[in-house]
Design a protein around this motif. Structure first.
Motif, PDB file in Angstrom:
ATOM      1  N   UNK A 182       0.655  -1.252   0.080  1.00 45.30           N
ATOM      2  CA  UNK A 182       0.112   0.032  -0.097  1.00 45.30           C
ATOM      3  C   UNK A 182       0.854   1.227  -0.206  1.00 45.30           C
ATOM      4  N   UNK A 183       2.177   1.255  -0.421  1.00 45.20           N
ATOM      5  CA  UNK A 183       2.979   2.272  -0.517  1.00 45.20           C
ATOM      6  C   UNK A 183       2.462   3.482  -1.207  1.00 45.20           C
ATOM      7  N   UNK A 184       3.181   4.484  -0.879  1.00 45.84           N
ATOM      8  CA  UNK A 184       2.985   5.850  -1.630  1.00 45.84           C
ATOM      9  C   UNK A 184       4.347   6.429  -1.686  1.00 45.84           C
ATOM     10  N   UNK A 185       4.709   6.939  -3.020  1.00 46.06           N
ATOM     11  CA  UNK A 185       6.022   7.736  -3.134  1.00 46.06           C
ATOM     12  C   UNK A 185       5.577   8.998  -3.610  1.00 46.06           C
ATOM     13  N   UNK A 235      -0.718  17.305  -0.023  1.00 46.13           N
ATOM     14  CA  UNK A 235      -2.141  16.734  -0.622  1.00 46.13           C
ATOM     15  C   UNK A 235      -1.800  16.967  -2.278  1.00 46.13           C
ATOM     16  N   UNK A 236      -1.611  15.822  -2.812  1.00 48.84           N
ATOM     17  CA  UNK A 236      -1.384  15.767  -4.158  1.00 48.84           C
ATOM     18  C   UNK A 236      -2.719  16.173  -4.915  1.00 48.84           C
ATOM     19  N   UNK A 262       5.639  16.392  -8.483  1.00 56.43           N
ATOM     20  CA  UNK A 262       6.414  15.933  -9.609  1.00 56.43           C
ATOM     21  C   UNK A 262       6.091  14.217  -9.942  1.00 56.43           C
ATOM     22  N   UNK A 263       5.982  13.460  -8.742  1.00 54.79           N
ATOM     23  CA  UNK A 263       5.551  12.220  -8.609  1.00 54.79           C
ATOM     24  C   UNK A 263       4.450  12.119  -7.549  1.00 54.79           C
ATOM     25  N   UNK A 264       3.737  11.100  -8.102  1.00 58.63           N
ATOM     26  CA  UNK A 264       2.644  10.895  -6.782  1.00 58.63           C
ATOM     27  C   UNK A 264       2.223   9.283  -7.398  1.00 58.63           C
ATOM     28  N   UNK A 265       3.251   8.291  -6.676  1.00 60.82           N
ATOM     29  CA  UNK A 265       2.904   6.932  -7.073  1.00 60.82           C
ATOM     30  C   UNK A 265       2.316   6.154  -6.072  1.00 60.82           C
ATOM     31  N   UNK A 321       8.690  10.221   0.810  1.00 58.65           N
ATOM     32  CA  UNK A 321       8.507  11.674   0.435  1.00 58.65           C
ATOM     33  C   UNK A 321       9.728  12.220   0.067  1.00 58.65           C
ATOM     34  N   UNK A 322      10.063  12.683  -1.010  1.00 55.16           N
ATOM     35  CA  UNK A 322      11.236  13.610  -1.240  1.00 55.16           C
ATOM     36  C   UNK A 322      11.008  14.977  -1.457  1.00 55.16           C
TER      37      UNK A 322
END
Length: 184
Positions: free
Chosen positions: A57-60, A71-72, A78-81, A166-167
């Motif tokens: 269930x990971x989010x990157x 909050x994407x 740039x990335x919401x995977x 999160x980066x």
């Protein structure tokens, strides 16, 4: 026993309100080693093994440096995977058709200032990074903060899985060569 320490009021937004700063040097050392090993997998282009460090269930996330909102749905990222899109990204990078990474970049990740908090969902970490990327004789540098949510596993070889990565970049992508084909 959960170590006592700072609350989120003194450390900022990166940890939940009920997180407690970990002061146990063995835990901090183990988390640091986990983060160093993760960085080595990326530098050595062992992308499948790196992907294996993630929870199903990971989010990157990589928000834009101009708006580091979490909050994407309301801000540009740039990335919401999810795990599925991250796996697709890894497959594309390994493909010979990934022109942005053929031949692939050489990278070196430097991680420092690792801090750890015990939260209700697992270990919250913050670390400072610099990624140096060399491709075609051009050197790009990326700097910022990594934030990880690590959840425990029953696997003795891998003590945690990454549930959130999160980066937070300190600069725009354009100022670092304009490419984000490498996994920061």
């Amino acid at each position: 026993m959960i170590p006592t320490g700072l609350t989120s009021a003194t450390i900022g937004h990166a940890t939940p309100a009920d997180a407690v700063r970990v002061r146990d040097s063995m835990v901090i050392s183990a988390v640091s080693q986990f983060l160093f090993d993760e960085a080595a997998l990326l530098d050595e282009w062992r992308l499948d093994e790196w992907l294996g460090l993630f929870h199903p269930d990971a989010v990157y996330l990589i928000p834009t440096p101009e708006d580091l909102s979490d909050d994407p749905a309301t801000t540009l990222h740039l990335v919401h995977d999810s795990m599925n899109t991250l796996a697709g990204r890894v497959d594309r990078l390994k493909s010979k058709h990934a022109h942005a990474e053929s031949p692939r970049s050489r990278t070196r990740r430097h991680i420092t200032n690792v801090r750890v908090w015990q939260g209700p969902d697992g270990l919250e970490t913050r670390s400072v990074f610099q990624v140096t990327r060399v491709r075609g004789g051009v050197v790009d540098r990326y700097a910022g903060v990594y934030e990880h949510l690590l959840v425990p596993t029953v696997d003795n070889d891998v003590p945690w899985l990454i549930k959130r990565r999160r980066v937070a970049l300190d600069h725009s992508i354009e100022s670092a060569g304009g490419q984000l084909s490498v996994l920061l």
